[in-house]
Design a protein around this motif. Structure first.
Motif, PDB file in Angstrom:
ATOM      1  N   LYS A   7       0.829  -1.203   0.000  1.00 37.04           N
ATOM      2  CA  LYS A   7       0.000   0.000   0.000  1.00 37.04           C
ATOM      3  C   LYS A   7       0.865   1.255   0.000  1.00 37.04           C
ATOM      4  CE  LYS A   7      -0.556   0.334   5.008  1.00 37.04           C
ATOM      5  NZ  LYS A   7      -1.517   0.394   6.102  1.00 37.04           N
ATOM      6  N   VAL A   8       0.227   2.326  -0.424  1.00 36.91           N
ATOM      7  CA  VAL A   8       0.839   3.651  -0.410  1.00 36.91           C
ATOM      8  C   VAL A   8      -0.154   4.567   0.283  1.00 36.91           C
ATOM      9  CG1 VAL A   8       1.697   5.551  -1.819  1.00 36.91           C
ATOM     10  CG2 VAL A   8       2.057   3.208  -2.556  1.00 36.91           C
ATOM     11  N   VAL A   9       0.318   5.393   1.188  1.00 31.60           N
ATOM     12  CA  VAL A   9      -0.552   6.288   1.948  1.00 31.60           C
ATOM     13  C   VAL A   9      -0.149   7.734   1.652  1.00 31.60           C
ATOM     14  CG1 VAL A   9      -1.316   6.977   4.246  1.00 31.60           C
ATOM     15  CG2 VAL A   9      -0.817   4.566   3.769  1.00 31.60           C
ATOM     16  N   PHE A  10      -1.123   8.517   1.174  1.00 30.26           N
ATOM     17  CA  PHE A  10      -0.933   9.942   0.931  1.00 30.26           C
ATOM     18  C   PHE A  10      -1.749  10.694   1.969  1.00 30.26           C
ATOM     19  CE2 PHE A  10      -1.198   8.183  -3.501  1.00 30.26           C
ATOM     20  CZ  PHE A  10       0.142   8.325  -3.821  1.00 30.26           C
ATOM     21  N   GLY A  11      -1.174  11.687   2.599  1.00 25.19           N
ATOM     22  CA  GLY A  11      -1.940  12.557   3.484  1.00 25.19           C
ATOM     23  C   GLY A  11      -2.744  13.547   2.649  1.00 25.19           C
ATOM     24  N   GLU A  25       9.814   8.118  -8.098  1.00 21.62           N
ATOM     25  CA  GLU A  25      10.922   7.431  -7.438  1.00 21.62           C
ATOM     26  C   GLU A  25      10.548   6.008  -7.037  1.00 21.62           C
ATOM     27  OE1 GLU A  25      14.154   8.524  -6.862  1.00 21.62           O
ATOM     28  OE2 GLU A  25      13.515  10.069  -8.289  1.00 21.62           O
ATOM     29  N   LEU A  26       9.377   5.853  -6.436  1.00 26.33           N
ATOM     30  CA  LEU A  26       8.968   4.537  -5.940  1.00 26.33           C
ATOM     31  C   LEU A  26       8.572   3.576  -7.053  1.00 26.33           C
ATOM     32  CD1 LEU A  26       6.939   5.694  -2.825  1.00 26.33           C
ATOM     33  CD2 LEU A  26       9.136   4.507  -2.820  1.00 26.33           C
ATOM     34  N   SER A  27       8.247   4.108  -8.234  1.00 28.01           N
ATOM     35  CA  SER A  27       7.836   3.220  -9.329  1.00 28.01           C
ATOM     36  C   SER A  27       9.014   2.425  -9.889  1.00 28.01           C
ATOM     37  CB  SER A  27       7.146   4.011 -10.438  1.00 28.01           C
ATOM     38  OG  SER A  27       8.065   4.888 -11.058  1.00 28.01           O
ATOM     39  N   LYS A  28      10.218   2.718  -9.418  1.00 32.92           N
ATOM     40  CA  LYS A  28      11.379   1.915  -9.811  1.00 32.92           C
ATOM     41  C   LYS A  28      11.302   0.513  -9.201  1.00 32.92           C
ATOM     42  CE  LYS A  28      14.123   6.062 -10.290  1.00 32.92           C
ATOM     43  NZ  LYS A  28      15.095   6.950  -9.648  1.00 32.92           N
ATOM     44  N   ASP A  29      10.506   0.377  -8.143  1.00 26.72           N
ATOM     45  CA  ASP A  29      10.266  -0.921  -7.514  1.00 26.72           C
ATOM     46  C   ASP A  29       9.206  -1.653  -8.346  1.00 26.72           C
ATOM     47  OD1 ASP A  29       9.362  -3.078  -6.003  1.00 26.72           O
ATOM     48  OD2 ASP A  29       9.274  -1.952  -4.137  1.00 26.72           O
ATOM     49  N   PRO A  30       9.533  -2.796  -8.927  1.00 27.55           N
ATOM     50  CA  PRO A  30       8.574  -3.494  -9.787  1.00 27.55           C
ATOM     51  C   PRO A  30       7.239  -3.819  -9.121  1.00 27.55           C
ATOM     52  CG  PRO A  30      10.745  -4.503  -9.955  1.00 27.55           C
ATOM     53  CD  PRO A  30      10.809  -3.489  -8.849  1.00 27.55           C
ATOM     54  N   SER A  31       7.238  -4.031  -7.810  1.00 29.88           N
ATOM     55  CA  SER A  31       5.987  -4.370  -7.125  1.00 29.88           C
ATOM     56  C   SER A  31       5.061  -3.168  -6.992  1.00 29.88           C
ATOM     57  CB  SER A  31       6.271  -4.971  -5.745  1.00 29.88           C
ATOM     58  OG  SER A  31       6.837  -3.994  -4.882  1.00 29.88           O
ATOM     59  N   LEU A  32       5.580  -1.949  -7.120  1.00 25.42           N
ATOM     60  CA  LEU A  32       4.767  -0.734  -6.994  1.00 25.42           C
ATOM     61  C   LEU A  32       4.560  -0.016  -8.325  1.00 25.42           C
ATOM     62  CD1 LEU A  32       6.371   0.735  -3.748  1.00 25.42           C
ATOM     63  CD2 LEU A  32       4.168  -0.407  -3.945  1.00 25.42           C
ATOM     64  N   SER A  33       5.328  -0.376  -9.318  1.00 16.53           N
ATOM     65  CA  SER A  33       5.326   0.348 -10.589  1.00 16.53           C
ATOM     66  C   SER A  33       3.958   0.411 -11.266  1.00 16.53           C
ATOM     67  CB  SER A  33       6.330  -0.287 -11.548  1.00 16.53           C
ATOM     68  OG  SER A  33       6.333   0.388 -12.773  1.00 16.53           O
ATOM     69  N   MET A  37       3.182   4.404 -11.367  1.00  9.35           N
ATOM     70  CA  MET A  37       3.561   5.078 -12.613  1.00  9.35           C
ATOM     71  C   MET A  37       2.384   5.806 -13.262  1.00  9.35           C
ATOM     72  SD  MET A  37       6.397   5.631 -13.690  1.00  9.35           S
ATOM     73  CE  MET A  37       6.957   6.677 -14.979  1.00  9.35           C
ATOM     74  N   PRO A  38       1.155   5.236 -13.280  1.00  6.99           N
ATOM     75  CA  PRO A  38       0.022   6.000 -13.834  1.00  6.99           C
ATOM     76  C   PRO A  38      -0.251   7.293 -13.064  1.00  6.99           C
ATOM     77  CG  PRO A  38      -0.542   3.678 -13.716  1.00  6.99           C
ATOM     78  CD  PRO A  38       0.770   3.855 -12.993  1.00  6.99           C
ATOM     79  N   ILE A  39      -0.068   7.279 -11.744  1.00  2.20           N
ATOM     80  CA  ILE A  39      -0.266   8.500 -10.962  1.00  2.20           C
ATOM     81  C   ILE A  39       0.787   9.527 -11.363  1.00  2.20           C
ATOM     82  CG2 ILE A  39      -0.222   9.513  -8.653  1.00  2.20           C
ATOM     83  CD1 ILE A  39      -1.284   6.813  -7.604  1.00  2.20           C
ATOM     84  N   HIS A  40       2.034   9.104 -11.440  1.00  2.00           N
ATOM     85  CA  HIS A  40       3.118  10.000 -11.853  1.00  2.00           C
ATOM     86  C   HIS A  40       2.840  10.593 -13.231  1.00  2.00           C
ATOM     87  CE1 HIS A  40       6.907  10.805 -13.988  1.00  2.00           C
ATOM     88  NE2 HIS A  40       7.262  11.358 -12.840  1.00  2.00           N
ATOM     89  N   ASP A  41       2.474   9.736 -14.178  1.00  2.00           N
ATOM     90  CA  ASP A  41       2.243  10.203 -15.548  1.00  2.00           C
ATOM     91  C   ASP A  41       1.066  11.165 -15.646  1.00  2.00           C
ATOM     92  OD1 ASP A  41       4.378   8.665 -16.293  1.00  2.00           O
ATOM     93  OD2 ASP A  41       3.172   7.059 -17.171  1.00  2.00           O
ATOM     94  N   MET A  42      -0.020  10.891 -14.920  1.00  2.00           N
ATOM     95  CA  MET A  42      -1.183  11.774 -14.956  1.00  2.00           C
ATOM     96  C   MET A  42      -0.846  13.135 -14.364  1.00  2.00           C
ATOM     97  SD  MET A  42      -3.886  13.333 -13.277  1.00  2.00           S
ATOM     98  CE  MET A  42      -3.698  12.648 -11.671  1.00  2.00           C
ATOM     99  N   LEU A  43      -0.128  13.145 -13.252  1.00  2.00           N
ATOM    100  CA  LEU A  43       0.188  14.415 -12.599  1.00  2.00           C
ATOM    101  C   LEU A  43       1.146  15.265 -13.425  1.00  2.00           C
ATOM    102  CD1 LEU A  43       0.406  13.357  -8.859  1.00  2.00           C
ATOM    103  CD2 LEU A  43      -1.305  14.836  -9.932  1.00  2.00           C
ATOM    104  N   ARG A  44       1.903  14.647 -14.297  1.00  2.00           N
ATOM    105  CA  ARG A  44       2.787  15.421 -15.182  1.00  2.00           C
ATOM    106  C   ARG A  44       1.980  16.382 -16.048  1.00  2.00           C
ATOM    107  NH1 ARG A  44       6.467  11.983 -19.015  1.00  2.00           N
ATOM    108  NH2 ARG A  44       4.503  10.915 -18.978  1.00  2.00           N
ATOM    109  N   TRP A  45       0.754  15.995 -16.388  1.00  2.00           N
ATOM    110  CA  TRP A  45      -0.099  16.824 -17.244  1.00  2.00           C
ATOM    111  C   TRP A  45      -1.084  17.665 -16.454  1.00  2.00           C
ATOM    112  CZ3 TRP A  45       2.039  17.125 -21.680  1.00  2.00           C
ATOM    113  CH2 TRP A  45       2.773  16.052 -22.167  1.00  2.00           C
ATOM    114  N   PHE A  46      -1.099  17.544 -15.142  1.00  2.62           N
ATOM    115  CA  PHE A  46      -2.036  18.280 -14.290  1.00  2.62           C
ATOM    116  C   PHE A  46      -1.519  19.696 -14.069  1.00  2.62           C
ATOM    117  CE2 PHE A  46      -3.540  19.826 -10.222  1.00  2.62           C
ATOM    118  CZ  PHE A  46      -4.875  19.484 -10.226  1.00  2.62           C
ATOM    119  N   ALA A  47      -2.183  20.679 -14.628  1.00  2.00           N
ATOM    120  CA  ALA A  47      -1.874  22.102 -14.420  1.00  2.00           C
ATOM    121  C   ALA A  47      -0.393  22.391 -14.616  1.00  2.00           C
ATOM    122  CB  ALA A  47      -2.352  22.543 -13.046  1.00  2.00           C
TER     123      ALA A  47
END
Length: 85
Positions: A7-11, A25-33, A37-47
């Motif tokens: 799991k990943v917890v965001f405040g 950074e954490l998506s380098k871990d295959p179990s979390l990628s 990675m979709p969250i990272h990629d989506m936020l790249r285009w957010f505002a």
């Protein structure tokens, strides 16, 4: 912001730029990628980066905008929200 193998917890006040960076950074871990990675990629285009530096996850969710970026992504991943007073 914490991450484990299952799991990943965001405040709620975590800036979107911090979420984007940590997911990258954490998506380098295959179990979390597959999840992060979709969250990272989506936020790249957010505002713009200036907006991502002050916008937070909680604010994005509670505006209940029909064009929200994070709501469908979190829903598709089976995210759980923990609310408290």
């Amino acid at each position: 912001f914490t991450a484990g193998s299952d799991k990943v917890v965001f405040g709620a006040c975590t800036p979107l730029s911090k979420i984007q960076h940590e997911c990258g950074e954490l998506s380098k871990d295959p179990s979390l990628s597959r999840t992060l990675m979709p969250i990272h990629d989506m936020l790249r285009w957010f505002a713009s980066s200036q907006i991502r530096n002050v916008a937070c996850l909680g604010g994005n969710l509670v505006t209940a905008s029909p064009i929200s970026d994070m709501n469908p992504l979190l829903a598709s991943m089976g995210a759980k929200l923990i609310l408290s007073r």
